[in-house]
Design an enzyme around this catalytic site. Structure first.
Site, PDB file in Angstrom:
ATOM      1  NE  ARG A  89       0.717  -7.105   9.750  1.00  0.00           N
ATOM      2  CZ  ARG A  89       0.005  -6.346  10.592  1.00  0.00           C
ATOM      3  NH1 ARG A  89       0.112  -6.509  11.897  1.00  0.00           N
ATOM      4  NH2 ARG A  89      -0.803  -5.440  10.121  1.00  0.00           N
TER       5      ARG A  89
ATOM      6  NE  ARG B 107      -1.186  -8.288   2.395  1.00  0.00           N
ATOM      7  CZ  ARG B 107      -2.032  -7.677   3.235  1.00  0.00           C
ATOM      8  NH1 ARG B 107      -3.273  -7.470   2.901  1.00  0.00           N
ATOM      9  NH2 ARG B 107      -1.608  -7.288   4.380  1.00  0.00           N
TER      10      ARG B 107
ATOM     11  CE  LYS C 108      -3.233  -2.061   3.109  1.00  0.00           C
ATOM     12  NZ  LYS C 108      -2.141  -1.938   4.113  1.00  0.00           N
TER      13      LYS C 108
ATOM     14  NE  ARG D  69      -5.057  -6.445  12.463  1.00  0.00           N
ATOM     15  CZ  ARG D  69      -4.799  -6.008  11.223  1.00  0.00           C
ATOM     16  NH1 ARG D  69      -5.529  -5.042  10.706  1.00  0.00           N
ATOM     17  NH2 ARG D  69      -3.832  -6.536  10.522  1.00  0.00           N
TER      18      ARG D  69
ATOM     19  NE  ARG E 205      -4.114  -1.908  13.284  1.00  0.00           N
ATOM     20  CZ  ARG E 205      -3.763  -2.290  12.061  1.00  0.00           C
ATOM     21  NH1 ARG E 205      -4.319  -1.732  11.010  1.00  0.00           N
ATOM     22  NH2 ARG E 205      -2.863  -3.228  11.891  1.00  0.00           N
TER      23      ARG E 205
HETATM   24  P1  AP5 Z   1      -4.878   1.345   9.256  1.00  0.00           P
HETATM   25  O1  AP5 Z   1      -5.763   2.216   8.454  1.00  0.00           O
HETATM   26  O2  AP5 Z   1      -5.509   0.327  10.148  1.00  0.00           O
HETATM   27  O3  AP5 Z   1      -3.753   0.703   8.323  1.00  0.00           O
HETATM   28  P2  AP5 Z   1      -3.851  -0.409   7.190  1.00  0.00           P
HETATM   29  O4  AP5 Z   1      -3.042   0.054   6.043  1.00  0.00           O
HETATM   30  O5  AP5 Z   1      -5.288  -0.784   6.926  1.00  0.00           O
HETATM   31  O6  AP5 Z   1      -3.079  -1.553   7.959  1.00  0.00           O
HETATM   32  P3  AP5 Z   1      -3.325  -3.100   8.192  1.00  0.00           P
HETATM   33  O7  AP5 Z   1      -2.375  -3.503   9.290  1.00  0.00           O
HETATM   34  O8  AP5 Z   1      -4.783  -3.431   8.413  1.00  0.00           O
HETATM   35  O9  AP5 Z   1      -2.850  -3.690   6.887  1.00  0.00           O
HETATM   36  P4  AP5 Z   1      -2.327  -5.064   6.648  1.00  0.00           P
HETATM   37  O10 AP5 Z   1      -2.171  -4.965   5.213  1.00  0.00           O
HETATM   38  O11 AP5 Z   1      -1.139  -5.538   7.356  1.00  0.00           O
HETATM   39  O12 AP5 Z   1      -3.442  -5.998   7.333  1.00  0.00           O
HETATM   40  P5  AP5 Z   1      -4.661  -6.793   6.735  1.00  0.00           P
HETATM   41  O13 AP5 Z   1      -5.760  -6.696   7.682  1.00  0.00           O
HETATM   42  O14 AP5 Z   1      -4.888  -6.431   5.309  1.00  0.00           O
HETATM   43  O15 AP5 Z   1      -3.919   2.301  10.138  1.00  0.00           O
HETATM   44  C1  AP5 Z   1      -2.992   1.764  11.056  1.00  0.00           C
HETATM   45  C2  AP5 Z   1      -2.956   2.651  12.315  1.00  0.00           C
HETATM   46  O16 AP5 Z   1      -2.389   3.905  11.978  1.00  0.00           O
HETATM   47  C3  AP5 Z   1      -4.333   2.940  12.928  1.00  0.00           C
HETATM   48  O17 AP5 Z   1      -4.212   2.963  14.321  1.00  0.00           O
HETATM   49  C4  AP5 Z   1      -4.685   4.339  12.381  1.00  0.00           C
HETATM   50  O18 AP5 Z   1      -5.509   5.081  13.277  1.00  0.00           O
HETATM   51  C5  AP5 Z   1      -3.314   4.964  12.249  1.00  0.00           C
HETATM   52  N1  AP5 Z   1      -3.205   5.878  11.113  1.00  0.00           N
HETATM   53  C6  AP5 Z   1      -3.745   5.749   9.875  1.00  0.00           C
HETATM   54  N2  AP5 Z   1      -3.395   6.771   9.092  1.00  0.00           N
HETATM   55  C7  AP5 Z   1      -2.584   7.575   9.850  1.00  0.00           C
HETATM   56  C8  AP5 Z   1      -1.909   8.802   9.603  1.00  0.00           C
HETATM   57  N3  AP5 Z   1      -1.987   9.414   8.400  1.00  0.00           N
HETATM   58  N4  AP5 Z   1      -1.172   9.343  10.613  1.00  0.00           N
HETATM   59  C9  AP5 Z   1      -1.097   8.729  11.828  1.00  0.00           C
HETATM   60  N5  AP5 Z   1      -1.731   7.570  12.123  1.00  0.00           N
HETATM   61  C10 AP5 Z   1      -2.465   6.999  11.134  1.00  0.00           C
HETATM   62  O19 AP5 Z   1      -4.056  -8.268   6.713  1.00  0.00           O
HETATM   63  C11 AP5 Z   1      -3.828  -8.978   7.915  1.00  0.00           C
HETATM   64  C12 AP5 Z   1      -3.255 -10.359   7.559  1.00  0.00           C
HETATM   65  O20 AP5 Z   1      -4.204 -11.110   6.776  1.00  0.00           O
HETATM   66  C13 AP5 Z   1      -1.971 -10.351   6.701  1.00  0.00           C
HETATM   67  O21 AP5 Z   1      -0.810 -10.202   7.493  1.00  0.00           O
HETATM   68  C14 AP5 Z   1      -2.062 -11.726   6.023  1.00  0.00           C
HETATM   69  O22 AP5 Z   1      -1.702 -12.764   6.905  1.00  0.00           O
HETATM   70  C15 AP5 Z   1      -3.554 -11.855   5.742  1.00  0.00           C
HETATM   71  N6  AP5 Z   1      -3.956 -11.310   4.418  1.00  0.00           N
HETATM   72  C16 AP5 Z   1      -4.801 -10.269   4.189  1.00  0.00           C
HETATM   73  N7  AP5 Z   1      -4.928 -10.045   2.870  1.00  0.00           N
HETATM   74  C17 AP5 Z   1      -4.153 -10.963   2.254  1.00  0.00           C
HETATM   75  C18 AP5 Z   1      -3.845 -11.228   0.885  1.00  0.00           C
HETATM   76  N8  AP5 Z   1      -4.372 -10.494  -0.113  1.00  0.00           N
HETATM   77  N9  AP5 Z   1      -2.986 -12.230   0.607  1.00  0.00           N
HETATM   78  C19 AP5 Z   1      -2.448 -12.990   1.592  1.00  0.00           C
HETATM   79  N10 AP5 Z   1      -2.685 -12.791   2.913  1.00  0.00           N
HETATM   80  C20 AP5 Z   1      -3.541 -11.784   3.237  1.00  0.00           C
END
Ligand code: AP5
Length: 207
Positions: A163, A90, A15, A152, A124
């Site tokens: 997660r 979410r 994402k 991270r 990552r």
């Molecule tokens: P990346 O693009 O970083 O993936 P992402 O989908 O953004 O993953 P996140 O881990 O950031 O999502 P998340 O939803 O768990 O975390 P968030 O920060 O929102 O890609 C991942 C890796 O893969 C990278 O190394 C990239 O280079 C690689 N990659 C990408 N595309 C690829 C491809 N096609 N092929 C190969 N490699 C690829 O949330 C963190 C925490 O915050 C949550 O756990 C929760 O505690 C809290 N939080 C955030 N939002 C909320 C909410 N709305 N409600 C409640 N808690 C929340």
């Protein structure tokens, strides 16, 4: 297009990686709740203190905290023509609250199976200077910046499992919820970053 776009999918689906591309095409500012929480955490604000334990355990931060955060963010002038949500909503409760705050025009769901997710997340690395997301194998960073790359705290195998478990129980049902409203566009996220980018681009160009 008026209204906001939601980027939906499991942790590590790509994402954040695809958000900048969509933001460039649509002109909508990316709003990542994960990034907002991580900034609050590193600044040691009240929000950061409240969110820390949830994030480090790979659990969702309580709905009311997140909804309050989004409500405030959407008051900023750059949000007046809609934003690109990354990682929000979410839960169904968050989506219902969002309906009251702003219009959602489309939900782009990037689909990747769990076994691929673990490799993506463990490898990552982030550049704290530019915010760029890299991967040790799939998107290596230039050698000159290797020393400053960070991993991270929640990118451990154990936390990823938690997660993913939370995603299947609390977040995935939201895909159907948006599907029933005719807003869901599904993208196969298993290809390379460029291949997924091409699918995302054609989906966004149909909006
Ligand atoms: P990346 O693009 O970083 O993936 P992402 O989908 O953004 O993953 P996140 O881990 O950031 O999502 P998340 O939803 O768990 O975390 P968030 O920060 O929102 O890609 C991942 C890796 O893969 C990278 O190394 C990239 O280079 C690689 N990659 C990408 N595309 C690829 C491809 N096609 N092929 C190969 N490699 C690829 O949330 C963190 C925490 O915050 C949550 O756990 C929760 O505690 C809290 N939080 C955030 N939002 C909320 C909410 N709305 N409600 C409640 N808690 C929340």
């Amino acid at each position: 297009m008026t209204g906001s776009i939601v980027l939906f999918g499991p942790p590590g689906a790509g994402k954040g990686t695809q958000a900048s591309l969509i933001a460039e095409i649509t002109g909508k500012p990316p709003v990542s709740t994960g990034d907002m929480l991580r900034s609050a955490l590193s600044e040691g604000t009240e929000l950061g203190v409240e969110a820390k334990a949830f994030m480090e355990a790979g659990k969702l931060v309580p709905d009311e905290v997140i909804i309050g955060l989004i409500r405030e963010r959407l008051k900023e002038p750059d949000a007046s023509k809609g934003v690109l949500f990354d990682g929000f909503p979410r839960t169904i409760l968050q989506a219902e609250a969002l309906e009251e705050i702003t219009e959602v025009s489309a939900v782009i769901s990037i689909e990747v199976p769990d076994d691929e997710i673990v490799d993506r997340i463990i490898g990552r690395r982030m550049d704290p200077v530019t915010g760029e997301i890299y991967h040790v194998s799939f998107k290596p960073a230039p050698i000159e910046i290797h020393d400053r790359l960070v991993q991270r705290k929640d990118d451990t195998e154990e936390t990823v499992r938690s997660r993913l478990d939370g995603y299947h129980k609390q977040t995935k049902p939201l895909g159907n919820w948006y599907g029933e409203r005719g807003l869901l566009i599904t993208i196969d996220g298993t290809g390379s970053i460029l291949e997924v980018g091409a699918l995302v681009t054609s989906a966004v160009n149909t909006l």
